[in-house]
Design an enzyme around this catalytic site. Structure first.
Site, short mmCIF file in Angstrom:
data_model
loop_
_atom_site.label_atom_id
_atom_site.label_comp_id
_atom_site.label_asym_id
_atom_site.label_seq_id
_atom_site.Cartn_x
_atom_site.Cartn_y
_atom_site.Cartn_z
N TRP A 1 0.86 -1.20 0.00
CA TRP A 1 0.00 0.00 0.00
C TRP A 1 0.88 1.23 0.00
CZ3 TRP A 1 -0.29 4.23 3.16
CH2 TRP A 1 -1.45 4.99 3.14
N HIS B 1 11.47 -1.07 6.14
CA HIS B 1 10.29 -1.68 5.54
C HIS B 1 10.46 -1.85 4.03
CE1 HIS B 1 6.15 -2.89 5.34
NE2 HIS B 1 5.88 -1.97 4.44
N ASP C 1 12.15 -2.22 10.88
CA ASP C 1 10.95 -1.87 10.11
C ASP C 1 10.09 -0.94 10.96
OD1 ASP C 1 8.44 -1.86 8.80
OD2 ASP C 1 8.86 -3.81 7.90
N SER D 1 4.55 -6.34 2.36
CA SER D 1 3.67 -5.50 3.17
C SER D 1 2.21 -5.93 3.01
CB SER D 1 3.90 -4.03 2.80
OG SER D 1 3.35 -3.17 3.75
N THR D 2 1.34 -5.05 2.53
CA THR D 2 -0.05 -5.43 2.28
C THR D 2 -0.13 -6.60 1.32
OG1 THR D 2 -0.83 -3.18 2.68
CG2 THR D 2 -2.28 -4.61 1.41
N ALA E 1 8.42 -8.28 4.82
CA ALA E 1 7.93 -7.16 5.65
C ALA E 1 6.41 -7.11 5.62
CB ALA E 1 8.54 -5.84 5.17
#
Length: 274
Positions: A29, A254, A225, A95-96, A120
């Site tokens: 995101w 991150h 992160d 991530s997302t 991450a």
């Protein structure tokens, strides 16, 4: 542009380059498939087929008002996989995108997949709750939504200038091109998708999904992160997965697939070939 239309009528943009074993990349995101440039080129040059799509409402995909939740994200990924008839695929999510991969495998099964990588990633659960005391307070995510709704252009400079790539750490030199590219990708997407996406990535509980996954999973997470804090993410996901390998990167931020692409790509290649 190559696109696929989902069951609920949303046009999803994707990249499909090369031949060989497919590697499927799910972005974070509020970015797009462009965030995987360093990985797509690396693996393309090594004989892999690389596939990456822009999440609904992000990048070049349709900016619809609805469906910005993990079930729809997983279904959209499934639409791309089925449209391209991908098999023996390695799914890689940042991530997302890591949440998207986990929900996809739990929701749609593993018949077309062979391995997965979480980089991450947001699972098992980002937001702080009584059962998840090490999570991030909800007030922070509420502020994200306020910034997206009222001050998006400035907010999308502040995030990459600071915590996303660790450019706010002493001795770390900001890279203007990386910051500008993050801003460019974010501003390509729709504010409504990004606003709703904050809830999707922060409040979705992936605990049950993780326990359902049987294929080998590499969990990669930097211990510095500042966006998806290490202690409440990578190690907990690795414990819930049946066949996981946790790889911790000292001092990595991150956005380590960009800032430390050489290290991340080499470790991805080793896992894919193992």
């Amino acid at each position: 542009m190559p696109t696929v239309v989902t069951r609920d009528g949303v046009e999803i943009f994707y990249k499909d380059w090369g031949a060989g074993r497919p590697l499927v990349f799910s972005h974070g995101w509020p970015l797009s498939s462009d965030d995987w440039d360093a990985q797509l080129m690396f693996f393309l040059q090594r004989g892999y087929r690389v596939v990456a799509h822009d999440r609904r409402g992000h990048g070049r995909s349709e900016q619809v008002a609805d469906g910005h939740d993990m079930d729809h994200y997983a279904d959209d990924l499934a639409a791309v996989v089925e449209h391209l008839d991908l098999r023996d695929a390695v799914h890689i999510g940042h991530s997302t995108g890591g949440g998207e991969v986990v929900r996809y495998l739990a929701r749609h099964g593993e018949s077309r997949a062979s391995k997965a990588v979480l980089i991450a990633a947001v699972p098992p659960l980002m937001v702080q709750t009584d059962a998840n005391p090490d999570g991030t307070p909800k007030a922070l995510f509420d502020d994200f939504q306020v910034q997206v709704a009222t001050n998006r252009a400035a907010f999308y400079r502040a995030v990459p200038e600071g915590p996303f790539y660790g450019f706010n750490r002493p001795g770390v030199d900001p890279v203007e091109g990386v910051i500008a590219n993050w801003w460019r990708q974010g501003m390509m997407g729709g504010a409504k998708a990004h606003y709703d996406g904050v809830v999707a990535f922060s409040q979705t509980d992936f605990t049950d999904d993780l326990t359902k996954i049987e294929l080998p999973v590499l969990v990669m997470h930097g211990d510095d992160d500042q966006v998806v804090p290490y202690a409440a993410a990578g190690p907990l996901s690795a414990k819930l997965l049946r066949h996981a390998t946790l790889k911790t990167y000292k001092g990595f931020p991150h956005g380590m697939p960009t800032t430390h692409a050489d290290v991340i790509n080499a470790d991805l290649l080793e896992f894919i070939q193992s």
